[in-house]
Design a protein around this motif. Structure first.
Motif, PDB file in Angstrom:
ATOM      1  N   TRP A 116     -41.579  17.030  -5.395  1.00 23.16           N
ATOM      2  CA  TRP A 116     -40.732  18.192  -5.668  1.00 23.16           C
ATOM      3  C   TRP A 116     -39.316  17.884  -5.224  1.00 23.16           C
ATOM      4  CZ3 TRP A 116     -45.470  19.755  -2.892  1.00 23.16           C
ATOM      5  CH2 TRP A 116     -46.503  20.041  -3.795  1.00 23.16           C
ATOM      6  N   ARG A 157     -51.489  29.781  -9.048  1.00 24.22           N
ATOM      7  CA  ARG A 157     -50.431  29.849 -10.054  1.00 24.22           C
ATOM      8  C   ARG A 157     -49.215  30.611  -9.542  1.00 24.22           C
ATOM      9  NH1 ARG A 157     -51.367  28.776 -15.303  1.00 24.22           N
ATOM     10  NH2 ARG A 157     -53.440  28.018 -15.773  1.00 24.22           N
ATOM     11  N   PHE A 195     -49.764  11.422  -9.069  1.00 26.81           N
ATOM     12  CA  PHE A 195     -49.332  11.459 -10.456  1.00 26.81           C
ATOM     13  C   PHE A 195     -48.646  10.163 -10.857  1.00 26.81           C
ATOM     14  CE2 PHE A 195     -50.055  15.811  -9.538  1.00 26.81           C
ATOM     15  CZ  PHE A 195     -50.328  16.417 -10.746  1.00 26.81           C
ATOM     16  N   LEU A 232     -36.835  25.435  -8.456  1.00 24.02           N
ATOM     17  CA  LEU A 232     -36.317  24.325  -9.261  1.00 24.02           C
ATOM     18  C   LEU A 232     -35.380  24.794 -10.364  1.00 24.02           C
ATOM     19  CD1 LEU A 232     -39.394  21.960  -9.619  1.00 24.02           C
ATOM     20  CD2 LEU A 232     -37.233  21.487  -8.490  1.00 24.02           C
ATOM     21  N   GLU A 270     -45.766  18.020 -14.381  1.00 23.28           N
ATOM     22  CA  GLU A 270     -46.535  17.438 -13.285  1.00 23.28           C
ATOM     23  C   GLU A 270     -46.095  17.980 -11.929  1.00 23.28           C
ATOM     24  OE1 GLU A 270     -44.475  15.899 -15.189  1.00 23.28           O
ATOM     25  OE2 GLU A 270     -43.037  14.804 -13.952  1.00 23.28           O
ATOM     26  N   LEU A 271     -44.844  18.497 -11.843  1.00 19.49           N
ATOM     27  CA  LEU A 271     -44.410  19.058 -10.561  1.00 19.49           C
ATOM     28  C   LEU A 271     -45.224  20.306 -10.241  1.00 19.49           C
ATOM     29  CD1 LEU A 271     -40.552  18.661 -10.819  1.00 19.49           C
ATOM     30  CD2 LEU A 271     -42.176  17.256  -9.568  1.00 19.49           C
ATOM     31  N   GLU A 331     -56.427  24.578  -7.838  1.00 17.47           N
ATOM     32  CA  GLU A 331     -55.997  24.676  -6.440  1.00 17.47           C
ATOM     33  C   GLU A 331     -57.162  24.868  -5.471  1.00 17.47           C
ATOM     34  OE1 GLU A 331     -55.221  26.758  -8.861  1.00 17.47           O
ATOM     35  OE2 GLU A 331     -55.275  28.861  -8.231  1.00 17.47           O
ATOM     36  N   VAL A 375     -47.347  28.599  -7.011  1.00 13.28           N
ATOM     37  CA  VAL A 375     -46.601  27.511  -7.643  1.00 13.28           C
ATOM     38  C   VAL A 375     -45.299  28.056  -8.225  1.00 13.28           C
ATOM     39  CG1 VAL A 375     -46.570  25.932  -9.613  1.00 13.28           C
ATOM     40  CG2 VAL A 375     -48.548  25.984  -8.106  1.00 13.28           C
ATOM     41  N   ILE A 431     -42.343  26.454  -6.291  1.00 14.12           N
ATOM     42  CA  ILE A 431     -41.912  25.246  -7.001  1.00 14.12           C
ATOM     43  C   ILE A 431     -41.072  25.587  -8.228  1.00 14.12           C
ATOM     44  CG2 ILE A 431     -42.719  23.204  -8.247  1.00 14.12           C
ATOM     45  CD1 ILE A 431     -45.143  23.307  -6.255  1.00 14.12           C
ATOM     46  N   GLU A 480     -48.258  20.927 -11.667  1.00 13.00           N
ATOM     47  CA  GLU A 480     -49.661  20.511 -11.514  1.00 13.00           C
ATOM     48  C   GLU A 480     -49.910  19.972 -10.117  1.00 13.00           C
ATOM     49  OE1 GLU A 480     -50.255  19.290 -16.203  1.00 13.00           O
ATOM     50  OE2 GLU A 480     -50.102  17.736 -14.692  1.00 13.00           O
ATOM     51  N   ALA A 481     -48.924  19.229  -9.590  1.00 12.47           N
ATOM     52  CA  ALA A 481     -49.073  18.706  -8.241  1.00 12.47           C
ATOM     53  C   ALA A 481     -49.254  19.856  -7.258  1.00 12.47           C
ATOM     54  CB  ALA A 481     -47.862  17.857  -7.860  1.00 12.47           C
ATOM     55  N   GLY A 482     -48.526  20.949  -7.494  1.00 10.08           N
ATOM     56  CA  GLY A 482     -48.662  22.115  -6.637  1.00 10.08           C
ATOM     57  C   GLY A 482     -50.069  22.695  -6.708  1.00 10.08           C
ATOM     58  N   ARG A 483     -50.597  22.801  -7.931  1.00 11.35           N
ATOM     59  CA  ARG A 483     -51.956  23.325  -8.092  1.00 11.35           C
ATOM     60  C   ARG A 483     -52.955  22.436  -7.364  1.00 11.35           C
ATOM     61  NH1 ARG A 483     -53.160  26.198 -12.522  1.00 11.35           N
ATOM     62  NH2 ARG A 483     -55.084  26.671 -11.406  1.00 11.35           N
ATOM     63  N   LEU A 484     -52.794  21.136  -7.535  1.00  9.24           N
ATOM     64  CA  LEU A 484     -53.756  20.190  -6.971  1.00  9.24           C
ATOM     65  C   LEU A 484     -53.810  20.262  -5.455  1.00  9.24           C
ATOM     66  CD1 LEU A 484     -55.657  17.879  -7.831  1.00  9.24           C
ATOM     67  CD2 LEU A 484     -54.449  19.007  -9.658  1.00  9.24           C
ATOM     68  N   VAL A 485     -52.644  20.448  -4.808  1.00 14.35           N
ATOM     69  CA  VAL A 485     -52.680  20.484  -3.344  1.00 14.35           C
ATOM     70  C   VAL A 485     -53.085  21.853  -2.824  1.00 14.35           C
ATOM     71  CG1 VAL A 485     -50.958  18.667  -3.168  1.00 14.35           C
ATOM     72  CG2 VAL A 485     -50.246  21.060  -3.005  1.00 14.35           C
ATOM     73  N   GLY A 486     -53.379  22.791  -3.731  1.00 14.78           N
ATOM     74  CA  GLY A 486     -54.002  24.020  -3.260  1.00 14.78           C
ATOM     75  C   GLY A 486     -53.204  25.301  -3.478  1.00 14.78           C
ATOM     76  N   ALA A 487     -52.122  25.255  -4.279  1.00 16.84           N
ATOM     77  CA  ALA A 487     -51.345  26.470  -4.499  1.00 16.84           C
ATOM     78  C   ALA A 487     -51.832  27.185  -5.757  1.00 16.84           C
ATOM     79  CB  ALA A 487     -49.860  26.135  -4.638  1.00 16.84           C
TER      80      ALA A 487
END
Lengths: 355, 556
Positions: free
Chosen positions: A96, B468, A90, B479, B456-457, A82, B471, B475, B459-466
């Protein structure tokens, strides 16, 4: 490495347990450049991308983005995903499902504590840019595959990451949409001057989209270069075989002359080709010839051999001829249907690579 | 996904909650007296005492007979039931699924009581049967009856696992066998059954293991003729010597754990191998049911008979018993109808308190427990490291400790840890024991919900800057809302059903219906027991109705 380098990976190694996946990979990406990581499944291409993203744990080497070291095995640096400030699209898009399109794209900005007004502005701009302006209030499941992909790209771009990573970006689209999306994506990357690292297993996709291709095999880079270099000057048999559609003939070298070798196949067919390895006379070799380079000739001549045509297949834009040369099937392309029977085939020596 | 520090704190708290009570039991078992007595020394005399006690050996023998016997009854019945429900075109399959699972959610002590009032010497059904046929051929208090009843009420467990294995089996593998020339019978013999055999083996061990744990049925049915099992032997030890014989109880508990813990480990190993089998299944999800033809009436009759014996008979018995003032031969039930038992319940503070406590522990306690399980789940979610493996084993451990003993161990903890002592006579001690006892069950619910979230949902959160934690909050948890709601409802039902864990924790302020029934049964207050049992079933039924209303799957 110049100061134009935005991403550099140095000797990166990664294992799953005792199973090495990346065995020391080095590469770099220049600003505004698109580099494809190409390779068969299990070659480590996705792992390399995910290691750059911070989603996999390497054990040695280093990764630097825009002058900032984000991973260094020796120096004990490992910035969490992050904090790497990268954009990743992806393979499955990973939208989401509980957030609207707007909220999906807004989330990275919200995490960066951007003000509400600016978020709305930037998200709308990003969506408009990708032709999604009217879909902001929808939920991901209400979108088509292509639209979902665009949302996923918008989400990865909205915070202006220095590098955008794309994992098999086209593989979830159906065959017809894929070619259109390929052109659209290439255009977008060029127009927005993005620096992109793309993972793909499809060689034509890699050649179409990228400025440079890195072909991975078994956790190491087999060869890298521009799409043209990769296609027309393969250094190894693996690269020659992986790129393009090929005729592969197994045989034995019977003669060597000025960088060319004569290969005897099945004791009957003899053909000359460029030597691409240091195999000596008597050694088993493989001769590789692109399908489009094997030509139907009108009569006997130099480098021409008479071979049985078994059948021709209509592929829409061309015909494919299937020949029997002993146990080997040879393929060639042409524009006319041909009846079965003996035909002359020309093996141009400059297009035959002997490995 | 949690960050390192809270993650370690969660795991440490979990380990303490599980191992401290258990350790206390093991330590107590090698002392010569209650561990709080200064005179207690390291000694094996408690083991010597129970090993010299003929009752202990009788209880061990009975436990083995019950464990083996109920496996022999439940496994074939459950597997056949699963095959009929999953693989055939039996009419009304959809409608039958829920009733089949009901016995799992009815408290065994209520069931046992139901059998006594229905099929006991003066039970409703016995009296009717005798009036019709002259005599009653069964004796509900015999060991054989206990075995049969335990077997029949454990059929749903077998059904659960074998049906999900059968469901995972794509019909393509069967069709491939058909096309190769196998008859339907050969297909079942050569393909379907071998492919679900890992699940059957697993469930066999599970049922055998449950045989070591059962308490409610033998407590009620085994008492009149003195058939002890290990758990009831442990329960009776309390009164055996007059003084608190903690070291003896701990020794019995240790003996039970010595059997159940290896069984739990074996189940874990078998489940893993069963999952490996499933991974190789054919892809096709569509299944073509086998046409039963006239056999469907036989199948329906078997299922109806089983439902009659395991649900209708005991449940109707409890319901009827709760509204009549007297029962037995020659009594016209219509003349003795009364609501006095419920009046009696609602006139006594203790009873009202136990009902309220039961509701509180199911709703708030259930939510709190799900919250705790969620924290543990997030701490290990997608982090396949040593700490997560440790949590795996910690979670498994309470599974090997029957509720009665877990309640006892928690009671000791709250009795002797100074800063916890004030909480002993509050509902917190009961909640804590329940949460630990049902840890493995709750974690399975949470983990299966968490597994539904695509990696990946996150991981996408981590990648955009969140981070753990971010996330998890933004997320993962949103969910799995539905999964959490489902888990809460299921935990509610399980907490309402629970009876043995609260037995040793029963004190003014901590009464819950289940433990209250056990205690009242011992004092012979049958009328009140009947009313409380019905109220207990109504509570569970409410949870069940809500769960069905919200489409919660009763199994995973």
């Amino acid at each position: 490495m110049t100061d134009k380098t935005i991403l550099s990976v140095d000797n990166l190694a990664l294992s799953y347990g005792s199973n090495p996946i990346l065995k020391g990979v080095s590469m770099h990406l220049r600003r505004g450049e698109v580099v494809s990581l190409l390779g068969p499944s299990g070659s480590g291409k996705t792992t390399l991308l995910r290691a750059v993203a911070g989603l996999e744990q390497p054990h040695a080497g280093s990764v630097t983005i825009a002058g900032r070291t984000i991973y260094d095995g020796a120096g004990g640096i490992d910035i969490p995903a992050e904090k790497r400030d990268l954009g990743l699209v992806f393979q499955s898009y990973a939208l989401w499902p509980h957030k609207t399109v707007f909220d999906n794209v807004a989330y990275p900005l919200k995490l960066r504590k951007v003000g509400q007004g600016e978020i709305a502005e930037r998200v709308q701009a990003a969506l408009k840019n990708l032709g999604l302006g009217h879909l902001a209030e929808r939920y991901p499941h209400q979108l088509s595959g292509g639209q979902q992909q665009r949302v996923s790209i918008a989400r990865a771009l909205v915070y202006n990451p220095p590098v955008i990573l794309l994992d098999e970006p086209l593989s979830n689209l159906d065959a017809k949409m894929r070619e259109e999306a390929r052109a659209w994506l290439r255009n977008l990357i060029v127009e927005m001057q993005l620096s992109a690292l793309v993972v793909t297993h499809d060689q034509s996709e890699a050649m179409a989209m990228s400025d440079r291709i890195l072909l991975l095999n078994g956790g190491v880079i087999e060869q890298q270069g521009s799409p043209q270099e990769m296609y027309s000057q393969p250094q190894t048999y693996f690269v020659a075989d992986f790129m393009g559609s090929n005729n592969i003939l197994k045989g034995r070298i019977v003669e060597i002359r000025d960088g060319e070798a004569c290969v005897e196949v099945d004791g009957q067919l003899r053909l000359w080709g460029r030597r691409r390895s240091d195999a000596a006379i008597g050694q088993e070799v493989k001769a590789v010839l692109r399908v489009e380079q094997l030509r139907l000739a009108d009569g006997p001549g130099e480098h021409r051999v008479a071979i049985d045509l078994a059948t021709s297949m209509f592929l829409g834009d061309r015909f494919e001829y299937v020949f029997h040369a002993g146990d080997t099937l040879l393929r060639a392309w042409g524009s006319r249907p041909e009846a079965a029977g003996q035909r002359w085939l020309e093996f141009p020596p400059e297009a035959v690579w002997v490995f | 996904m949690l960050q390192t520090l809270p993650r370690r704190a969660v795991v440490a708290l979990l380990a303490l909650s599980v191992f401290f009570p258990l350790g206390l039991v093991l330590w107590q078992s090698v002392l010569s007296g209650p561990f709080f007595m200064p005179s207690a020394q390291l000694s094996l005399e408690s083991f010597v005492f129970i090993f010299e006690d003929p009752d202990f050996w009788m209880a061990t023998r009975n436990t083995l007979i019950i464990a083996v016997g109920m496996s022999v009854i439940a496994i074939p019945l459950g597997a056949v039931l699963a095959f009929i429900m999953v693989r055939t075109d039996l009419p009304g399959r959809r409608w039958l699924e829920t009733p089949i699972l009901i016995p799992i959610f009815v408290s065994p002590v209520v069931l046992g009581f139901g059998y006594v009032v229905s099929l006991g010497p003066v039970g409703f059904f016995s009296v009717w049967f005798e009036a019709l046929f002259g005599h009653v051929p069964w004796n509900i208090y015999s060991l054989a009856a206990i075995v049969v009843i335990a077997g029949l009420t454990h059929v749903p467990h077998v059904y659960l696992y074998s049906s999900s294995a059968l469901r995972n089996l794509g019909s393509d593998v069967e069709e491939a066998a058909r096309l190769s020339g196998a008859s339907p019978f050969r297909v079942a013999r050569d393909v379907s059954i071998p492919m679900v055999s890992p699940a059957l083996l697993y469930v066999g061990v599970l049922v055998f293991f449950l045989g070591f744990e059962i308490f409610g049925l033998p407590l009620i049915l085994g008492d009149p003729e003195g058939h002890l099992v290990l758990t009831t032997y442990l329960y009776k030890l309390t009164n055996k010597l007059g003084t608190p014989s903690y070291h003896l109880m701990a020794a019995v508990a240790t003996c039970i754990i010595a059997v159940t813990f290896p069984l739990v480990l074996l189940q874990r190993a078998l489940l893993k191998s069963a999952q490996r089998f499933v991974a190789m299944k054919g892809k096709s999800a569509r299944q073509r049911p086998l046409a039963l033809g006239p056999w469907k009436w036989v199948a329906l009759a078997v299922i109806a008979l089983w439902l009659l014996l395991t649900i209708v008979v005991p449940v109707s018995g409890v319901a009827l018993r709760s509204v009549v003032s007297s029962w037995g031969a020659g009594i016209n039930l219509l003349e003795v109808l009364t609501l006095d038992h419920f009046r009696a319940v609602f006139e006594e503070d203790v009873m009202i308190r136990s009902i309220l406590n039961s509701i509180l522990i199911g709703t708030f306690g259930g939510a709190l427990a799900v919250g705790g399980y969620l924290l543990v789940g997030l701490a290990t979610h997608r982090k396949p490291d040593g700490l997560s493996r440790l949590v795996d084993y910690i979670v498994l451990t309470p599974r090997a400790v029957p509720g009665l003993m877990a309640g006892l161990a928690v009671f000791w903890v709250f009795l002797f840890v100074p800063f916890l002592a004030p909480l002993r006579s509050t509902l917190f001690s009961v909640w804590f024991a329940y949460a630990v006892v049902w840890l493995a069950y709750g974690m399975r619910l949470i983990q299966s919900a968490l597994m539904q979230v695509g990696p990946e949902l996150e991981e996408a959160g981590r990648l955009v800057g969140a981070s753990r934690a971010r996330v998890s909050l933004d997320i993962t948890v949103p969910l799995i809302r539905n999964g959490l709601l489902g888990a809460w409802l299921l935990v509610f039902m399980i907490f309402e059903r629970e009876y043995s864990t609260g037995v040793y924790l029963l004190s003014p302020g901590t009464e819950v219906i289940g433990a209250q029934i056990v205690s009242l049964w011992a004092s012979g207050a049958v009328d009140v027991v009947a009313a409380l049992s019905l109220i207990n079933m109504l509570l569970v039924g409410t949870g069940l109705a809500l769960a069905l209303r919200f489409g919660v799957k009763l199994h995973d």
